[in-house]
Design an enzyme around this catalytic site. Structure first.
Site, PDB file in Angstrom:
ATOM      1  N   ASP A 186       0.843  -1.193   0.000  1.00 16.43           N
ATOM      2  CA  ASP A 186       0.000   0.000   0.000  1.00 16.43           C
ATOM      3  C   ASP A 186       0.881   1.246   0.000  1.00 16.43           C
ATOM      4  O   ASP A 186       2.056   1.213   0.363  1.00 16.43           O
ATOM      5  CB  ASP A 186      -0.903  -0.019   1.241  1.00 16.43           C
ATOM      6  N   GLU A 189       3.202   5.068  -3.698  1.00 18.87           N
ATOM      7  CA  GLU A 189       3.564   6.227  -4.533  1.00 18.87           C
ATOM      8  C   GLU A 189       4.572   7.190  -3.890  1.00 18.87           C
ATOM      9  O   GLU A 189       5.262   7.852  -4.669  1.00 18.87           O
ATOM     10  CB  GLU A 189       2.305   6.990  -4.967  1.00 18.87           C
ATOM     11  N   ASP A 235      -7.743   4.404  -3.905  1.00 21.80           N
ATOM     12  CA  ASP A 235      -8.911   4.542  -3.027  1.00 21.80           C
ATOM     13  C   ASP A 235      -9.994   5.395  -3.680  1.00 21.80           C
ATOM     14  O   ASP A 235     -10.305   6.506  -3.230  1.00 21.80           O
ATOM     15  CB  ASP A 235      -8.492   5.163  -1.697  1.00 21.80           C
TER      16      ASP A 235
END
Length: 806
Positions: free
Chosen positions: A401, A404, A474
């Protein structure tokens, strides 16, 4: 003395004139070098189809090691010839013309068709101070045809299929993955090899990349003739895609988050009890405890007392488990302390912002969580040293997760953070490539018995070589968001990275305060799951409400039955899907295919953003608007209600150049037309290209439950067709050593003959003999997701070539 000085002066003048003239160049082993207008320009021939272009200010030294490109230029035959002010470089695939006065380059196919031209005066070097390092802001502009369609640039949520007339600020984010690569419907691609924040602009005048930091302009031009060819070039440059295990193509369930190991295991038990297939489950965050222990990679939460038992329980239920890991660490973790010692932690705000789990974050108690430096090889070693303890539990993969990574309260000075490779600004967008690559590379070194599987939120060019499937972040649930996922996934795939998925149902439910009680959301979830059936990964996930099938009713209810139907369909298609995954690895194919990939000559197909091919045979047209809701009957302001009183329809364009079959009814339809299909809740438009051969597997509860010893082979007449059925040991790397088998099916439409070729290859456990139930599809055999009641012919196959005329 005077005479010698005159000669010396004349020699210097002559030498200087030659070297400053635009008419002089140097041929090298790789291509050509030339100085034009005070700048150095080099063209390197990487292959007959790939040209690297490097431009830099004069007298600058360039020693760049690409993070994306791993290919070394090969020994390629090329010629260089000067005619007037034009330098001609030719390979057997490309003609490249360089204007020796302006420095502008034009690319042509070998047959002479103009592909792309650089814009005159389209180069810019602007001095820039990058955290104390004197470098440049760099820009290169191109001139595209007015009506030229281009694709790629990563994943954006804007719903655009064709990437023209837009401006993108390319900095990695939660739901936007930027990849500075585009390809054209004309059969070429451009990869801009820069990792700093980049502006992509396309308008009527110009198409350009402008990056904040660069010692040089550095890009690769590649010509593949079509989209598959361009992708093959990109993977040739940046690495091939390894195979995933068979089980990863089954159904996945997760949520934010299972709060105990008992809860997680019970989900698998419930699916098994209901006889609904499932193969994967994911444990999201907080199994490590509080936020000060963020990403400790240990089960420190008291509700996970025996992690080995949890993993074993999942495996004993014939399922697989992966677990959430992050790219940041809390101040009380062992990793934090080790990374801090080698200055491998960044100083900017990331998630979570508070040591408390309560929302909103209490800034009086900052979490102290910091992002690590994956550009540092020692930091990547530390990361794996702790993750390896999780690997020893037998976990089946990693959910990386915030890859980035999360960057909150952004300040430009944050990019001054020092990484192992320079400023964070210089390498910003390659963060996911480096962190995902670190995990893949380490696991491959120690374990060849289990294929690496990584689910990651972000990606950069070249990431396909690291066994990663990227999800779209998300996203907030809405019909618009669902529709936008289609073009997002297709453009992402067109950058050469073939594995992508989204949170089925959307992550946040803020638009639906009634959560699963909202009939519009229930319909949206079912439609999203139908779309997910035809993505490389089928994964239900989200916050705000659980998404397990039994949350949507029970068997016999509309929503439950529709969900179950498509999960079963996914499993019936596993032989087709797994064979398509082999095409990705062996032949540089793509699983999700924009219509332009297979129908580039059909102008009506070039900009369709709500249809796609899944593999080379199935045309998928997801429903992306609500059909079965009405205003509430309780008066003004009352909640919406479901309304199934009439059956609605969706219109789908069938590309020209082929006939099509309705998957559900077997009806044959002509291409080049729009057709309307009734779409009750348990149906979406799904069509099969004429000439297709589709293997259909048995009904199972998990991917490896039954052998493929009795496959149904569906033949869709109307054109010649071929399909290669791929099989191997399902979850190791022996296939890289040739340990696999293929069976080629060929349909001769004129002779109405099916030829099943000799089996090629072998692997342990391979079926020596099997049955193929051959079904020739027509209007009377619209078998849909169910096995045909009567096969046209049952064939016993022992690995030797057989032919049957129908």
């Amino acid at each position: 003395m005077a005479k010698c000085s005159v000669y010396t002066f004349l020699f210097i003048l002559l030498f200087t004139g030659i070297n400053s003239s635009a008419q002089s160049y140097q041929k090298t082993d790789l291509g050509v070098k030339i100085s034009i207008k005070g700048r150095e320009l080099e063209m390197q021939v990487y292959s007959p189809s790939i040209i690297r272009v490097i431009k830099s200010p004069a007298r600058s030294s360039l020693n760049k090691e690409s993070l994306t490109v791993i290919k070394k230029p090969g020994k390629t035959t090329f010629s260089v010839q000067q005619q007037g002010d034009v330098l001609y470089l030719k390979t057997n695939q490309l003609n490249v013309n360089l204007n020796m006065n302006s420095g502008a380059i034009i690319y042509y196919s070998h047959s002479g068709d103009q592909l792309l031209k650089e814009k005159e005066e389209g180069v810019m070097f602007t001095p820039f101070n990058d955290a104390g390092n004197q470098t440049y802001k760099v820009s290169q502009a191109f001139q595209l045809d007015h009506d030229e369609s281009i694709y790629g640039l990563g994943q954006q949520q804007g719903g655009k299929m064709v990437q023209r007339n837009l401006s993108l600020n390319m900095v990695q984010g939660n739901t936007d993955d930027y990849i500075p690569f585009f390809q054209s419907v004309k059969g070429y691609g451009i990869y801009w090899d820069n990792y700093s924040p980049t502006q992509f602009v396309d308008n009527k005048e110009t198409t350009s990349f402008t990056s904040e930091v660069g010692e040089s302009i550095d890009y690769y031009f590649m010509y593949g003739g079509n989209a598959d060819g361009v992708i093959a070039c990109m993977r040739d440059l940046s690495g091939q895609a390894p195979m995933f295990p068979l089980w990863t193509y089954g159904f996945w369930q997760s949520k934010e988050r299972y709060k105990s190991q008992d809860e997680l295991v019970d989900v698998i038990k419930q699916y098994r009890k209901l006889k609904v297939p499932i193969d994967g489950i994911i444990q999201d965050w907080q199994y490590w405890g509080n936020n000060y222990l963020w990403n400790a990679m240990e089960f420190l939460n008291a509700d996970f007392p025996n992690p080995q038992k949890m993993v074993n329980d999942v495996h004993n239920l014939n399922a697989h488990m992966i677990i959430s890991i992050w790219n940041s660490f809390g101040p009380h973790t062992k990793q934090y302390r080790e990374l801090d010692k080698i200055n491998a932690l960044f100083n900017f705000t990331t998630w979570p912002q508070s040591g408390s789990e309560k929302w909103p974050p209490n800034r009086d108690y900052p979490s102290g969580v910091r992002v690590y430096d994956p550009y540092n090889p020692e930091a990547r070693n530390i990361y794996w040293n702790y993750l390896s303890k999780m690997h020893s539990l037998g976990l089946d993969g990693w959910w990386m997760d915030s890859s980035e990574p999360d960057h909150l309260d952004f300040k430009p000075s944050d990019l001054d953070n020092k990484t192992y490779l320079g400023s964070f600004r210089k390498v910003r967008n390659a963060f996911p490539l480096m962190t995902v690559g670190g995990v893949y590379t380490h696991q491959r070194r120690v374990d060849s018995s289990k294929r690496v599987f990584i689910l990651t939120r972000s990606a950069f060019a070249g990431q396909q070589r690291y066994g990663a499937n990227t999800w779209s972040g998300d996203v907030t649930a809405s019909w618009k968001a669902l529709r936008n996922q289609i073009s997002a996934g297709l453009n992402f795939s067109l950058t050469g990275i073939p594995y992508w998925n989204s949170d089925i149902g959307g992550f946040f439910l803020s638009r639906y305060p009634r959560k699963l009680e909202d009939p519009e959301y229930r319909e949206l979830y079912v439609r999203w799951l139908q779309f997910g059936t035809f993505c490389p990964m089928m994964r239900s996930h989200g916050a705000d409400a659980p998404r397990e099938i039994y949350q949507f009713g029970q068997k016999g209810s509309k929503y439950y039955d529709a969900i179950e139907k498509f999960i079963h369909l996914r499993y019936r298609l596993l032989p087709y899907i797994y064979s398509a995954s082999w095409e990705v690895t062996a032949n540089q194919s793509s699983m999700m295919r924009a219509l332009m990939m297979d129908f580039a000559k059909d102008k009506q197909a070039l900009d369709i953003n709500d249809q796609f091919m899944f593999g080379r045979s199935l045309l998928v047209s997801p429903v992306t608007e609500a059909m079965y809701i009405k205003p509430g009957t309780g008066g003004q302001g009352s909640m919406q209600e479901e309304d199934f009183s009439s059956v609605k329809s969706k219109e789908t364009y069938l590309p020209a150049g082929t006939d099509w079959y309705d998957f559900w009814t077997g009806e044959k339809l002509s291409g080049g037309n729009k057709v309307s299909k009734q779409t009750p809740l348990d149906m979406i438009p799904l069509y099969v290209k004429a000439g297709s051969i589709i293997p259909v597997g048995p009904e199972v509860q998990f991917a490896e439950e039954k052998k493929w010893d009795d496959l149904e082979i569906r033949v869709y007449p109307g054109a010649n067709g071929e399909f290669v059925l791929y099989e191997d040991e399902k979850d190791n790397y022996n296939y890289e050593k040739g340990v696999y088998a293929t069976i080629t099916f060929h349909w001769d439409d004129k002779k109405k003959t099916l030829i099943i070729g000799d089996r090629a290859g072998a692997f342990p456990g391979m079926l020596a003999s099997r049955k193929f139930n051959i079904v020739i599809i027509n209007t009377d055999k619209g078998v849909g997701e169910n096995t045909a009641s009567e096969s046209d012919k049952v064939i016993t196959y022992t690995g030797k070539k057989v032919a049957f005329k129908f």
